[in-house]
Design a protein around this motif. Structure first.
Motif, PDB file in Angstrom:
ATOM      1  N   VAL A  67      -0.249  -7.614 -13.267  1.00 26.67           N
ATOM      2  CA  VAL A  67       0.398  -7.176 -14.349  1.00 26.67           C
ATOM      3  C   VAL A  67       1.381  -5.835 -14.064  1.00 26.67           C
ATOM      4  O   VAL A  67       1.813  -5.185 -14.808  1.00 26.67           O
ATOM      5  CB  VAL A  67      -0.106  -6.759 -15.429  1.00 26.67           C
ATOM      6  N   GLY A  68       1.611  -5.813 -12.605  1.00 27.84           N
ATOM      7  CA  GLY A  68       2.584  -4.784 -12.131  1.00 27.84           C
ATOM      8  C   GLY A  68       2.068  -4.297 -10.736  1.00 27.84           C
ATOM      9  O   GLY A  68       1.445  -4.766 -10.153  1.00 27.84           O
ATOM     10  N   VAL A  69       2.659  -3.076 -10.512  1.00 25.50           N
ATOM     11  CA  VAL A  69       2.636  -2.258  -9.107  1.00 25.50           C
ATOM     12  C   VAL A  69       2.158  -0.910  -9.096  1.00 25.50           C
ATOM     13  O   VAL A  69       2.745  -0.402 -10.086  1.00 25.50           O
ATOM     14  CB  VAL A  69       3.680  -2.817  -8.029  1.00 25.50           C
TER      15      VAL A  69
ATOM     16  N   MET B 114       5.944   3.012 -17.058  1.00 26.20           N
ATOM     17  CA  MET B 114       7.310   2.175 -16.879  1.00 26.20           C
ATOM     18  C   MET B 114       7.055   0.619 -16.947  1.00 26.20           C
ATOM     19  O   MET B 114       5.939   0.171 -16.470  1.00 26.20           O
ATOM     20  CB  MET B 114       8.091   2.644 -15.642  1.00 26.20           C
ATOM     21  N   LYS B 115       7.950  -0.146 -17.845  1.00 27.45           N
ATOM     22  CA  LYS B 115       7.811  -1.379 -17.958  1.00 27.45           C
ATOM     23  C   LYS B 115       9.102  -1.969 -17.267  1.00 27.45           C
ATOM     24  O   LYS B 115      10.118  -1.694 -17.737  1.00 27.45           O
ATOM     25  CB  LYS B 115       7.578  -1.764 -19.130  1.00 27.45           C
ATOM     26  N   LYS B 116       8.884  -3.065 -16.622  1.00 24.76           N
ATOM     27  CA  LYS B 116      10.214  -3.914 -16.126  1.00 24.76           C
ATOM     28  C   LYS B 116       9.723  -5.329 -16.300  1.00 24.76           C
ATOM     29  O   LYS B 116       8.602  -5.653 -16.115  1.00 24.76           O
ATOM     30  CB  LYS B 116      10.701  -3.760 -14.836  1.00 24.76           C
ATOM     31  N   GLN B 117      10.726  -6.123 -16.757  1.00 25.65           N
ATOM     32  CA  GLN B 117      10.444  -7.741 -16.751  1.00 25.65           C
ATOM     33  C   GLN B 117       9.690  -8.097 -15.426  1.00 25.65           C
ATOM     34  O   GLN B 117       9.062  -8.891 -15.240  1.00 25.65           O
ATOM     35  CB  GLN B 117      11.720  -8.490 -17.521  1.00 25.65           C
TER      36      GLN B 117
ATOM     37  N   LEU C 114       6.826   2.913  -1.242  1.00 25.19           N
ATOM     38  CA  LEU C 114       5.673   2.066  -0.778  1.00 25.19           C
ATOM     39  C   LEU C 114       4.928   1.622  -1.591  1.00 25.19           C
ATOM     40  O   LEU C 114       4.105   2.163  -2.153  1.00 25.19           O
ATOM     41  CB  LEU C 114       4.764   3.074   0.297  1.00 25.19           C
ATOM     42  N   CYS C 115       4.614   0.321  -1.750  1.00 21.17           N
ATOM     43  CA  CYS C 115       3.606  -0.251  -2.687  1.00 21.17           C
ATOM     44  C   CYS C 115       2.388  -0.088  -2.180  1.00 21.17           C
ATOM     45  O   CYS C 115       1.941  -0.640  -1.121  1.00 21.17           O
ATOM     46  CB  CYS C 115       4.115  -1.891  -2.883  1.00 21.17           C
ATOM     47  N   MET C 116       1.459   0.566  -3.209  1.00 23.63           N
ATOM     48  CA  MET C 116       0.215   0.783  -2.644  1.00 23.63           C
ATOM     49  C   MET C 116      -0.738  -0.253  -3.355  1.00 23.63           C
ATOM     50  O   MET C 116      -1.753  -0.324  -2.463  1.00 23.63           O
ATOM     51  CB  MET C 116      -0.328   2.200  -3.138  1.00 23.63           C
ATOM     52  N   ASP C 117      -0.583  -0.826  -4.272  1.00 26.32           N
ATOM     53  CA  ASP C 117      -1.626  -1.511  -4.790  1.00 26.32           C
ATOM     54  C   ASP C 117      -0.874  -2.443  -6.049  1.00 26.32           C
ATOM     55  O   ASP C 117       0.107  -2.107  -6.528  1.00 26.32           O
ATOM     56  CB  ASP C 117      -2.646  -0.837  -5.420  1.00 26.32           C
ATOM     57  N   LEU C 118      -1.569  -3.847  -6.476  1.00 24.11           N
ATOM     58  CA  LEU C 118      -1.319  -4.491  -7.605  1.00 24.11           C
ATOM     59  C   LEU C 118      -1.853  -3.940  -8.605  1.00 24.11           C
ATOM     60  O   LEU C 118      -3.110  -3.609  -8.637  1.00 24.11           O
ATOM     61  CB  LEU C 118      -1.300  -6.038  -7.318  1.00 24.11           C
TER      62      LEU C 118
ATOM     63  N   GLN D 190       6.246  -8.530 -16.105  1.00 18.41           N
ATOM     64  CA  GLN D 190       5.671  -9.725 -16.324  1.00 18.41           C
ATOM     65  C   GLN D 190       5.501 -10.829 -15.192  1.00 18.41           C
ATOM     66  O   GLN D 190       4.675 -11.716 -14.786  1.00 18.41           O
ATOM     67  CB  GLN D 190       6.619 -10.501 -17.407  1.00 18.41           C
ATOM     68  N   LEU D 191       6.349  -9.918 -14.041  1.00 15.99           N
ATOM     69  CA  LEU D 191       6.226 -10.936 -12.690  1.00 15.99           C
ATOM     70  C   LEU D 191       6.419  -9.905 -11.624  1.00 15.99           C
ATOM     71  O   LEU D 191       7.428  -9.112 -11.623  1.00 15.99           O
ATOM     72  CB  LEU D 191       7.394 -11.975 -12.758  1.00 15.99           C
TER      73      LEU D 191
END
Length: 401
Positions: free
Chosen positions: A139-141, A1-4, A127-131, A155-156
């Protein structure tokens, strides 16, 4: 999945940032680790400058439907002797009051406004586990929702998780943390009859209480204890604690006797500041408490966080168009970080001065405190200083909204 843009954290900074980006037709996703917007004992005071912002964005009408307590005065007493006061009606600004309202109400109002935009997406229990990284750029999470692990490219990434930010650690931001010499115990009681308006600070010798009006008809009361002294304090009876508070503010005795019957009716808040030197790295930036955790004195954390989001918006817009499908470099945010650090520094410096005043212990220090607050109360620039504190980036914006 991609988001700006991916925002980690659905608190005041993150949720507002999501709405602001969605209004600009930017494809944005907010990840919130909790399944509910309910918060623990969080900031419920919104200063006049941020009320002004919520009016600009058309959100304030929803808050009016719910109801809130107006906050339009700050007063400080040495027991019954008034030392300092500020009346918001005297500010040279059309917004004459702040509000006290449960934070979940504000977050839900912002979220519902944002969901009207098809390019706004919100996932709770995430839960955010890593970048995700490529060539040392974010470049994402990677996040976990229940048993599913998913990845989102962007992108951010905007880190807005608050004072215990996981993203901040994952990205390797260096944090300068400073513990205060005291901890804070909070509790709520019904407001006694004929209670005066405004935020109230009362001191007596080396002790003090902070008393804030709280929706719908309560007082939120805080009193300091020695750093790490929670176990010792709680080894004493709750009646001892009531006596400690009521020596300074006797009017609280009756509601405390009825509603503070054990230590479980209180909340311990650890007081510390945490500042990040560099708020941004390639592909990621921090805002709100993730970048600058402040003391709860005068309740400025929520307001700095919301105004961070508002100020960041044009830089994100420009960065997305300038760098197209590439991560936005840290250098793109240099101007934003520099500007925001000035306001944060002003607020944290003011808080440090007030903390020093409140921490007075000897008779001489208490006498000096009393003299300083009396002098400050009489100085002609008192309102100029307080206006900058209460309105932040909107101090010079004097248009009725």
């Amino acid at each position: 999945m991609k988001k700006q843009v991916v925002i980690v954290g659905g608190g005041p900074a993150g949720m507002l940032m999501g709405l602001l980006l969605a209004r600009e037709n930017i494809d944005v996703l907010v990840l919130e680790k909790n399944k509910s917007l309910e918060r623990d004992f969080r900031g419920e005071t919104i200063a006049p400058g941020s009320v002004y912002l919520l009016k600009k964005l058309g959100i304030f009408r929803e808050l009016e439907k719910h109801g809130f307590v107006k906050v339009n005065k700050i007063k400080m007493y040495d027991r019954d002797e008034k030392l300092f006061s500020v009346d918001f009606d005297r500010f040279d600004h059309p917004q004459k009051f702040g509000i006290d309202i449960p934070q979940p109400v504000v977050l839900e109002a912002i979220k519902q406004q944002a969901l009207k935009h098809p390019n706004f997406h919100y996932i709770d229990g995430a839960l955010c586990m890593d970048l995700l990284k490529e060539n040392d750029q974010v470049v994402g999470v990677r996040y976990k929702q229940e048993q599913d692990v998913k990845e989102i490219q962007s992108q951010l990434v905007i880190g807005a998780e608050g004072r215990f930010s996981r993203i901040r650690s994952l990205a390797g931001f260096r944090v300068k943390k400073e513990n205060f010499s005291r901890d804070l115990i909070w509790f709520k009681v019904p407001k006694p009859a004929n209670w005066e308006e405004g935020n109230l600070i009362k001191v007596h010798k080396h002790d003090h209480v902070i008393i804030l009006p709280t929706y719908p008809n309560y007082l939120r009361v805080g009193t300091y204890i020695p750093l790490g002294g929670s176990a010792y304090i709680k080894s004493k009876s709750i009646d001892w604690f009531i006596d400690k508070v009521c020596r300074i503010e006797p009017r609280l005795r009756e509601p405390m006797k009825e509603h503070i019957t054990s230590w479980e009716d209180t909340t311990l808040l650890k007081i510390f500041t945490a500042h990040v030197d560099e708020w941004a790295k390639d592909g990621i930036i921090l805002i709100g408490d993730s970048a600058h955790t402040l003391s709860p004195i005068l309740g400025q954390g929520v307001n700095l966080a919301m105004q961070d989001a508002y100020e960041l918006l044009p830089y994100v817009k420009d960065g997305l168009s300038t760098y197209k499908n590439r991560p936005i470099p840290a250098s793109h945010f240099d101007e934003f970080v520099s500007k925001r650090k000035q306001q944060v520094s002003f607020v944290s410096g003011f808080q440090a001065q007030q903390e020093q005043n409140l921490a007075a212990s000897s008779l001489i220090q208490c006498a000096i405190r009393k003299l300083k607050m009396r002098v400050l109360d009489r100085l002609p620039f008192k309102y100029a200083v307080m206006e900058k504190l209460q309105y932040g980036i909107f101090a010079n914006e004097k248009v009725e909204v």
